[in-house]
Motif scaffolding. Structure first.
Motif, PDB file in Angstrom:
ATOM      1  N   ALA A  65      -0.877   7.329  -7.039  1.00 51.99           N
ATOM      2  CA  ALA A  65      -1.253   8.735  -6.879  1.00 51.99           C
ATOM      3  C   ALA A  65      -0.344   9.640  -7.698  1.00 51.99           C
ATOM      4  O   ALA A  65      -0.799  10.622  -8.287  1.00 51.99           O
ATOM      5  CB  ALA A  65      -1.192   9.125  -5.402  1.00 51.99           C
ATOM      6  N   TRP A  79       0.119   2.692  -3.655  1.00 50.22           N
ATOM      7  CA  TRP A  79      -0.790   3.826  -3.704  1.00 50.22           C
ATOM      8  C   TRP A  79      -0.049   5.136  -3.877  1.00 50.22           C
ATOM      9  O   TRP A  79      -0.560   6.069  -4.501  1.00 50.22           O
ATOM     10  CB  TRP A  79      -1.696   3.843  -2.483  1.00 50.22           C
ATOM     11  CG  TRP A  79      -2.707   2.748  -2.592  1.00 50.22           C
ATOM     12  CD1 TRP A  79      -2.775   1.627  -1.825  1.00 50.22           C
ATOM     13  CD2 TRP A  79      -3.736   2.631  -3.566  1.00 50.22           C
ATOM     14  NE1 TRP A  79      -3.787   0.826  -2.261  1.00 50.22           N
ATOM     15  CE2 TRP A  79      -4.405   1.420  -3.332  1.00 50.22           C
ATOM     16  CE3 TRP A  79      -4.169   3.423  -4.625  1.00 50.22           C
ATOM     17  CZ2 TRP A  79      -5.468   0.986  -4.100  1.00 50.22           C
ATOM     18  CZ3 TRP A  79      -5.237   2.985  -5.392  1.00 50.22           C
ATOM     19  CH2 TRP A  79      -5.874   1.783  -5.115  1.00 50.22           C
ATOM     20  N   THR A 117      -6.850   7.898  -5.634  1.00 48.38           N
ATOM     21  CA  THR A 117      -7.501   8.080  -4.343  1.00 48.38           C
ATOM     22  C   THR A 117      -8.967   7.685  -4.414  1.00 48.38           C
ATOM     23  O   THR A 117      -9.487   7.013  -3.523  1.00 48.38           O
ATOM     24  CB  THR A 117      -7.374   9.541  -3.887  1.00 48.38           C
ATOM     25  OG1 THR A 117      -5.999   9.891  -3.883  1.00 48.38           O
ATOM     26  CG2 THR A 117      -7.971   9.751  -2.524  1.00 48.38           C
ATOM     27  N   HIS A 118      -9.635   8.080  -5.476  1.00 49.09           N
ATOM     28  CA  HIS A 118     -11.045   7.714  -5.624  1.00 49.09           C
ATOM     29  C   HIS A 118     -11.199   6.208  -5.744  1.00 49.09           C
ATOM     30  O   HIS A 118     -12.138   5.631  -5.197  1.00 49.09           O
ATOM     31  CB  HIS A 118     -11.652   8.403  -6.849  1.00 49.09           C
ATOM     32  CG  HIS A 118     -11.784   9.872  -6.692  1.00 49.09           C
ATOM     33  ND1 HIS A 118     -12.416  10.462  -5.618  1.00 49.09           N
ATOM     34  CD2 HIS A 118     -11.351  10.902  -7.469  1.00 49.09           C
ATOM     35  CE1 HIS A 118     -12.373  11.771  -5.734  1.00 49.09           C
ATOM     36  NE2 HIS A 118     -11.728  12.071  -6.853  1.00 49.09           N
ATOM     37  N   TRP A 119     -10.281   5.558  -6.463  1.00 48.48           N
ATOM     38  CA  TRP A 119     -10.352   4.098  -6.584  1.00 48.48           C
ATOM     39  C   TRP A 119     -10.246   3.445  -5.209  1.00 48.48           C
ATOM     40  O   TRP A 119     -10.996   2.529  -4.888  1.00 48.48           O
ATOM     41  CB  TRP A 119      -9.244   3.585  -7.506  1.00 48.48           C
ATOM     42  CG  TRP A 119      -9.096   2.110  -7.468  1.00 48.48           C
ATOM     43  CD1 TRP A 119      -8.128   1.398  -6.837  1.00 48.48           C
ATOM     44  CD2 TRP A 119      -9.968   1.147  -8.059  1.00 48.48           C
ATOM     45  NE1 TRP A 119      -8.329   0.061  -6.993  1.00 48.48           N
ATOM     46  CE2 TRP A 119      -9.467  -0.114  -7.752  1.00 48.48           C
ATOM     47  CE3 TRP A 119     -11.128   1.239  -8.818  1.00 48.48           C
ATOM     48  CZ2 TRP A 119     -10.066  -1.287  -8.173  1.00 48.48           C
ATOM     49  CZ3 TRP A 119     -11.729   0.075  -9.237  1.00 48.48           C
ATOM     50  CH2 TRP A 119     -11.204  -1.160  -8.924  1.00 48.48           C
ATOM     51  N   TYR A 120      -9.328   3.936  -4.398  1.00 44.40           N
ATOM     52  CA  TYR A 120      -9.155   3.353  -3.064  1.00 44.40           C
ATOM     53  C   TYR A 120     -10.379   3.618  -2.194  1.00 44.40           C
ATOM     54  O   TYR A 120     -10.863   2.724  -1.510  1.00 44.40           O
ATOM     55  CB  TYR A 120      -7.893   3.922  -2.415  1.00 44.40           C
ATOM     56  CG  TYR A 120      -7.438   3.114  -1.232  1.00 44.40           C
ATOM     57  CD1 TYR A 120      -6.934   1.834  -1.395  1.00 44.40           C
ATOM     58  CD2 TYR A 120      -7.523   3.629   0.053  1.00 44.40           C
ATOM     59  CE1 TYR A 120      -6.511   1.084  -0.317  1.00 44.40           C
ATOM     60  CE2 TYR A 120      -7.100   2.889   1.143  1.00 44.40           C
ATOM     61  CZ  TYR A 120      -6.599   1.616   0.950  1.00 44.40           C
ATOM     62  OH  TYR A 120      -6.192   0.877   2.021  1.00 44.40           O
ATOM     63  N   TRP A 121     -10.891   4.846  -2.235  1.00 43.52           N
ATOM     64  CA  TRP A 121     -12.058   5.161  -1.416  1.00 43.52           C
ATOM     65  C   TRP A 121     -13.287   4.378  -1.859  1.00 43.52           C
ATOM     66  O   TRP A 121     -14.082   3.937  -1.036  1.00 43.52           O
ATOM     67  CB  TRP A 121     -12.367   6.662  -1.483  1.00 43.52           C
ATOM     68  CG  TRP A 121     -11.539   7.457  -0.536  1.00 43.52           C
ATOM     69  CD1 TRP A 121     -10.464   8.213  -0.846  1.00 43.52           C
ATOM     70  CD2 TRP A 121     -11.710   7.567   0.871  1.00 43.52           C
ATOM     71  NE1 TRP A 121      -9.942   8.793   0.284  1.00 43.52           N
ATOM     72  CE2 TRP A 121     -10.698   8.404   1.356  1.00 43.52           C
ATOM     73  CE3 TRP A 121     -12.620   7.031   1.778  1.00 43.52           C
ATOM     74  CZ2 TRP A 121     -10.559   8.715   2.703  1.00 43.52           C
ATOM     75  CZ3 TRP A 121     -12.484   7.350   3.114  1.00 43.52           C
ATOM     76  CH2 TRP A 121     -11.476   8.176   3.561  1.00 43.52           C
ATOM     77  N   MET A 175      -5.663  12.140  -8.441  1.00 45.97           N
ATOM     78  CA  MET A 175      -6.820  11.890  -7.583  1.00 45.97           C
ATOM     79  C   MET A 175      -7.603  10.642  -7.988  1.00 45.97           C
ATOM     80  O   MET A 175      -8.344  10.103  -7.180  1.00 45.97           O
ATOM     81  CB  MET A 175      -7.743  13.102  -7.570  1.00 45.97           C
ATOM     82  CG  MET A 175      -7.201  14.264  -6.758  1.00 45.97           C
ATOM     83  SD  MET A 175      -6.855  13.839  -5.029  1.00 45.97           S
ATOM     84  CE  MET A 175      -8.499  13.653  -4.402  1.00 45.97           C
ATOM     85  N   GLU A 204       0.831  -1.200   0.000  1.00 46.68           N
ATOM     86  CA  GLU A 204       0.000   0.000   0.000  1.00 46.68           C
ATOM     87  C   GLU A 204       0.867   1.252   0.000  1.00 46.68           C
ATOM     88  O   GLU A 204       0.582   2.214  -0.708  1.00 46.68           O
ATOM     89  CB  GLU A 204      -0.953   0.006   1.201  1.00 46.68           C
ATOM     90  CG  GLU A 204      -2.104  -0.944   1.064  1.00 46.68           C
ATOM     91  CD  GLU A 204      -1.709  -2.394   1.257  1.00 46.68           C
ATOM     92  OE1 GLU A 204      -2.412  -3.269   0.726  1.00 46.68           O
ATOM     93  OE2 GLU A 204      -0.701  -2.674   1.920  1.00 46.68           O
TER      94      GLU A 204
END
Length: 168
Positions: free
Chosen positions: A69, A65, A77-81, A74, A61
């Motif tokens: 990033a 990530w 980040t959206h994929w992770y969220w 972004m 991670e």
């Protein structure tokens, strides 16, 4: 190249000493798999779920990530969220208490209870194969982090990462 300050090294050494101390301290009190995975059923289900979420944060991670990033911005980040966090929360909030109530401590154990030995065997074999394949990737990622942060040789870092994996 990033270098650690003496205070950073001291904090890391204290952290590792504390983890090793806790491991040896509780070593004698865990004799069965239930005591190891569920703390003898003295731990509440939400703590087990939280430990599951925190166990999914590691060198992959950190490297993956951060790289995603940098490359995609972004969108990573959206994929992770959207992808990972809801799944981990679902497992931690819904499934871990369910495993706790059904007195099992793993997905193969639950599959055995629900579908029988065949489903458990398929799950166990596929998980073992995935673990074997991913352990090399994890060791390499951890070695790259040690090389970048500590300035160690990559080969030496891989051997240190291998030693860490053998201890867990």
């Amino acid at each position: 190249m990033t270098r650690l300050n003496p205070v950073d090294v001291l904090i890391l050494l204290l952290y590792f000493a504390l983890v090793i101390f806790i491991g040896f301290y509780v070593k004698g009190s865990t004799n069965t798999s239930e005591e190891f995975f569920l703390a003898g059923r003295e731990m509440s289900a939400w703590v087990a779920g939280l430990s599951f979420v925190s166990a999914n944060l590691g060198s992959l991670e950190l490297m993956g990530w951060a790289g995603a990033a940098y490359q995609y911005g972004m969108l990573a980040t959206h994929w992770y969220w959207i992808g990972a966090i809801p799944a981990m929360l679902f497992l931690g909030i819904v499934m871990m208490p369910f495993y706790y109530i059904s007195k099992t401590h793993s997905v193969p154990g639950y599959l055995h209870l629900r579908f029988g030995e065949g489903a458990r065997a398929v799950s166990a074999v596929s998980f073992a194969l995935m673990t074997i394949l991913m352990s090399g990737v994890n060791m390499y990622a951890m070695a790259v982090v040690m090389q970048t942060v500590l300035g160690w040789n990559l080969t030496f870092s891989i051997w240190v990462a291998r030693g860490q994996w053998r201890c867990t």
